[in-house]
Design an enzyme around this catalytic site. Structure first.
Site: not given
Ligand code: GRF
Length: 217
Positions: A13, A15, A110
């Protein structure tokens, strides 16, 4: 106008935290309404609670197919009616019912320069390939994995000493900068998509110091 956001995440978590912090500090004019995880006890659920954001674990083992699971998520998320859905380390591929319901409203980050090194272990893939650069990408989510329209990318050099761990660390620092930035742009209605091209209105398109110093040229 303040946008509402739902986050899907499976793990650590970091981000999510970077984005939630930017929201808290008022840098992003939005409200994160809900965090959903497919992993019980995921760190992201604890983090969400610390930010005072409702957090739910939805157990995939209670559903007989990916489509059923995703249809349940669609109904759950529709109750919140978000403007934006963020995938932040969400380790499940989204199926048609979900993609259809929220077309153009789902973003992902990504850890590679897409379309290179899509899928799992992107940093390891880049090292094994022998790439001299990798990085991270914030993109819209479409039917093909890690292939949607690119909003922003950051480039990170790969040195001969890099391991998947050291490269991941270097890339992650950029993830925590470009994901909040892309979310802010989205929330300010500054992102325009034209085919595969994404234009950010009034963005400063500068250059990154990404090319190596040459010895003889
Ligand atoms: C990040 O590397 C992200 O690019 C990828 O999954 C990882 C999630 O990390 N999609 P975190 O859970 O945000 O810390």
């Amino acid at each position: 106008m303040c946008k509402s956001i739902v986050v899907l995440a499976s793990g650590r978590g970091s981000n999510f935290k970077a984005i939630a912090q930017a929201v808290k500090e008022g840098k992003i004019k939005a409200s994160i309404k809900l965090v959903i995880s497919n992993k019980k006890g995921a760190n992201v659920l604890d983090l969400a609670e610390k930010f005072g954001i409702p957090a739910e674990f939805v157990d995939p083992s209670l559903f007989s197919s990916r489509e059923e699971y995703d249809s349940f998520l669609v109904e759950r998320i529709k109750k919140v009616n978000p403007d934006l859905i963020l995938l932040a380390g969400y380790l499940r591929i989204l199926s048609q019912p979900f993609l259809k319901a929220f077309k153009g409203k789902i973003l992902n980050i990504h850890p590679s320069l897409t379309p290179a090194f899509r899928g799992l272990n992107a940093q390891k893939q880049a090292i094994q390939f022998g790439a001299k650069y990798s990085g991270c990408t914030v993109h819209f989510v479409g039917e093909e994995l890690d292939y949607g329209e690119v909003i922003i990318q950051a480039v990170v050099p790969i040195t001969p000493q890099d391991t998947p761990e050291t490269l991941s660390e270097k890339i992650l620092k950029w993830e925590h900068r470009i994901y909040p930035q892309a979310v802010k742009w989205f929330c300010e209605d500054r992102i325009k998509v034209n085919g595969r091209q994404v234009i950010v209105l009034n963005a400063k398109y500068g250059t990154l110091p990404t090319n190596p110093q040459l010895e003889d040229f």
